[in-house]
Design a protein around this motif. Structure first.
Motif, mmCIF file in Angstrom:
data_model
loop_
_atom_site.group_PDB
_atom_site.id
_atom_site.type_symbol
_atom_site.label_atom_id
_atom_site.label_comp_id
_atom_site.label_asym_id
_atom_site.label_seq_id
_atom_site.Cartn_x
_atom_site.Cartn_y
_atom_site.Cartn_z
ATOM 1 N N UNK A 97 56.752 82.047 47.440
ATOM 2 C CA UNK A 97 58.184 81.894 47.193
ATOM 3 C C UNK A 97 58.769 81.251 48.442
ATOM 4 N N UNK A 98 59.297 80.044 48.273
ATOM 5 C CA UNK A 98 59.740 79.250 49.426
ATOM 6 C C UNK A 98 61.261 79.254 49.463
ATOM 7 N N UNK A 99 61.811 80.006 50.418
ATOM 8 C CA UNK A 99 63.254 80.165 50.497
ATOM 9 C C UNK A 99 63.826 79.851 51.857
ATOM 10 N N UNK A 100 63.095 79.099 52.680
ATOM 11 C CA UNK A 100 63.649 78.714 53.966
ATOM 12 C C UNK A 100 64.651 77.577 53.767
ATOM 13 N N UNK A 101 65.498 77.283 54.769
ATOM 14 C CA UNK A 101 66.539 76.270 54.597
ATOM 15 C C UNK A 101 65.980 74.929 54.138
ATOM 16 N N UNK A 102 66.720 74.209 53.287
ATOM 17 C CA UNK A 102 66.212 72.965 52.709
ATOM 18 C C UNK A 102 65.999 71.840 53.720
ATOM 19 N N UNK A 103 66.548 71.960 54.905
ATOM 20 C CA UNK A 103 66.319 70.937 55.926
ATOM 21 C C UNK A 103 64.849 70.868 56.337
ATOM 22 N N UNK A 104 64.107 71.960 56.111
ATOM 23 C CA UNK A 104 62.710 72.033 56.539
ATOM 24 C C UNK A 104 61.726 71.790 55.391
ATOM 25 N N UNK A 105 62.229 71.437 54.225
ATOM 26 C CA UNK A 105 61.348 71.283 53.068
ATOM 27 C C UNK A 105 61.822 70.126 52.202
ATOM 28 N N UNK A 106 61.097 69.891 51.134
ATOM 29 C CA UNK A 106 61.505 68.859 50.193
ATOM 30 C C UNK A 106 61.179 67.449 50.608
ATOM 31 N N UNK A 107 60.288 67.291 51.625
ATOM 32 C CA UNK A 107 59.957 65.947 52.075
ATOM 33 C C UNK A 107 58.468 65.757 52.276
ATOM 34 N N UNK A 108 58.117 64.595 52.812
ATOM 35 C CA UNK A 108 56.705 64.270 53.053
ATOM 36 C C UNK A 108 56.457 63.874 54.503
ATOM 37 N N UNK A 109 57.486 63.966 55.342
ATOM 38 C CA UNK A 109 57.329 63.641 56.762
ATOM 39 C C UNK A 109 57.300 64.922 57.580
ATOM 40 N N UNK A 110 56.740 64.833 58.772
ATOM 41 C CA UNK A 110 56.627 66.005 59.647
ATOM 42 C C UNK A 110 57.995 66.641 59.876
ATOM 43 N N UNK A 111 58.048 67.942 59.666
ATOM 44 C CA UNK A 111 59.297 68.675 59.831
ATOM 45 C C UNK A 111 60.018 68.957 58.532
ATOM 46 N N UNK A 112 59.709 68.165 57.474
ATOM 47 C CA UNK A 112 60.327 68.403 56.163
ATOM 48 C C UNK A 112 59.279 68.678 55.088
ATOM 49 N N UNK A 113 58.022 68.768 55.494
ATOM 50 C CA UNK A 113 56.899 68.777 54.531
ATOM 51 C C UNK A 113 56.325 70.171 54.299
ATOM 52 N N UNK A 114 57.184 71.180 54.233
ATOM 53 C CA UNK A 114 56.713 72.557 54.121
ATOM 54 C C UNK A 114 55.899 72.763 52.848
ATOM 55 N N UNK A 200 76.422 77.375 59.068
ATOM 56 C CA UNK A 200 75.783 76.148 58.602
ATOM 57 C C UNK A 200 76.429 75.617 57.328
ATOM 58 N N UNK A 201 76.945 76.526 56.501
ATOM 59 C CA UNK A 201 77.539 76.117 55.228
ATOM 60 C C UNK A 201 78.734 75.204 55.448
ATOM 61 N N UNK A 202 79.422 75.394 56.564
ATOM 62 C CA UNK A 202 80.640 74.649 56.859
ATOM 63 C C UNK A 202 80.367 73.332 57.583
ATOM 64 N N UNK A 203 79.113 73.043 57.849
ATOM 65 C CA UNK A 203 78.730 71.861 58.622
ATOM 66 C C UNK A 203 77.891 70.940 57.732
ATOM 67 N N UNK A 204 78.453 69.775 57.373
ATOM 68 C CA UNK A 204 77.757 68.864 56.464
ATOM 69 C C UNK A 204 76.448 68.343 57.042
ATOM 70 N N UNK A 205 76.356 68.285 58.369
ATOM 71 C CA UNK A 205 75.124 67.781 58.963
ATOM 72 C C UNK A 205 73.975 68.772 58.810
ATOM 73 N N UNK A 206 74.291 70.033 58.505
ATOM 74 C CA UNK A 206 73.267 71.070 58.349
ATOM 75 C C UNK A 206 73.031 71.427 56.888
ATOM 76 N N UNK A 207 74.085 71.492 56.079
ATOM 77 C CA UNK A 207 73.955 71.940 54.688
ATOM 78 C C UNK A 207 74.128 70.813 53.680
ATOM 79 N N UNK A 208 74.551 69.638 54.154
ATOM 80 C CA UNK A 208 74.853 68.495 53.269
ATOM 81 C C UNK A 208 76.174 68.664 52.532
#
Length: 383
Positions: A97-114, A200-208
């Motif tokens: 079950x993957x529930x860490x912040x989305x900044x660290x997942x959902x990608x294929x590059x180092x740092x987002x490739x959880x 983080x919720x109030x910061x677009x650079x962190x939560x989008x």
């Protein structure tokens, strides 16, 4: 015969969505406990905040009803630590079950490739992934989706729990039975912003921003009924924090918005319109305005002769239906509905029955929701 073998799970992340909080009904651990009962085994939890995780597990062990699931739970600070510890016994983990912040997942590059790292190290494990699928590159999210879909036996489900509401299922059933084509959707999501306590919720650079992070649920439900969206048709406008109508008076004291760079502060209201590929139209309004604790959310769906209105999905969902049979609305109150439990239940059933098709939010489809929310955000910021 019902299964009796232990069902081994690992949580990646130990925040509110995983173990609950006072902010809302989310709590994945409680749903796995309820669905699996005596079979549930939490093999490990991975989270860098080790003291918090140890305290959480210690609390679980004081509850006789679930103590069995946490007696041997191991705690790791990083995914690398977990991978090293399970070298040679990878197949003992059935679900991540993957529930860490989305900044660290959902990608294929180092740092987002959880997810990619998990799927390579544990190729036979199934994945339950929180929404949104990412806050990074949209192209990379789709690339990841293609990679995950190549492992056919693996079940992957994304946490768009509102697809599992009884009211949603009922509307879907009528649409299918009556062979209706949706003509329009109209979604409203008004959040009670004092309960938004994470800086983080109030910061677009962190939560989008709130469209990608929060209104994503109603963008997803809109797509669930309306179908594929013509992203080139998306138009949006936003009320910004520094405009006269954008002043808020009850932001949680733990949130210091004045420390957030002005360009990263979230809008107070966003409204968007788009066309579905069928020709139908969609509309969304997201508002950061309510005080107190309760949100006000609803979704309207129109088709020839029919109006469906889904109200209060987080608490006691109500479904209002007007059909060709009468101008009077039928009202269905869905008491004790728990879409979080239903999505976990369907996910586990899909694993045990080897049936990927019952999962209502596969990863690639969730990427399409991410694409819509990104398009709305970009359009709303366009000057």
């Amino acid at each position: 015969m019902p299964a009796t073998d232990p069902f081994n799970v690992v949580f990646l992340g130990a925040g509110n969505i995983m173990f609950g909080s006072d902010e809302g009904p989310w709590n994945h651990s409680a749903r796995f406990e309820k669905k699996l009962g005596d079979r549930f085994r939490m093999l490990a939890v991975v989270d860098p905040n080790l003291p918090r995780v140890h305290q959480t597990i210690a609390t679980k062990r004081t509850d006789p009803a679930v103590r069995h699931a946490y007696l041997n739970t191991e705690v790791y600070g990083t995914l690398d630590d977990l991978i090293a510890a399970y070298k040679g016994k990878e197949d003992t983990i059935r679900v991540f079950v993957i529930g860490l912040p989305p900044a660290f997942r959902g990608g294929v590059t180092t740092g987002t490739d959880f997810e990619l790292r998990v799927s390579k190290a544990f190729p036979n494990a199934h994945l339950f992934i929180e929404k949104p699928v990412s806050t990074g590159s949209l192209e990379d999210a789709f690339k990841l989706g293609e990679i995950l879909s190549q492992n056919i036996p693996r079940i992957v489900s994304v946490g768009y729990m509102m697809r599992y509401l009884r009211a949603v299922s009922h509307v879907k059933k009528i649409i299918d039975e009556q062979k209706l084509i949706v003509m329009a959707t109209n979604a409203r999501y008004a959040c009670a912003y004092p309960s938004c306590m994470k800086p983080d919720w109030w910061d677009k650079s962190l939560s989008c921003g709130p469209i990608v992070e929060q209104a994503t649920h109603f963008c997803d439900l809109s797509r669930f009924f309306g179908g594929p969206v013509d992203l080139g048709s998306v138009q949006a406008r936003a009320l910004e924090w520094n405009e006269p109508a954008g002043k808020l008076t009850k932001i949680h004291p733990g949130v210091k918005e004045e420390t957030i760079p002005p360009e990263n502060r979230i809008p107070r209201a966003t409204t968007a319109i788009w066309k579905y590929k069928t020709g139908a139209v969609g509309h969304l309004t997201h508002i950061v305005a309510l005080q107190g604790a309760s949100y006000s959310c609803e979704l309207e769906i129109f088709a020839d002769g029919y109006m469906f209105i889904i109200e209060d999905p987080y608490n006691t969902p109500r479904l209002r239906i007007r059909s060709p049979l009468s101008d009077e609305e039928e009202v269905i109150v869905c008491k004790d509905d728990d879409p979080f439990l239903e999505e976990v239940s369907v996910f586990i059933d899909a694993i045990e029955n080897k049936d990927n098709y019952i999962v209502r939010s596969p990863f690639i489809d969730a990427c399409e929701t991410y694409a819509l929310t990104c398009a709305i955000r970009i359009a709303s910021e366009r000057k």
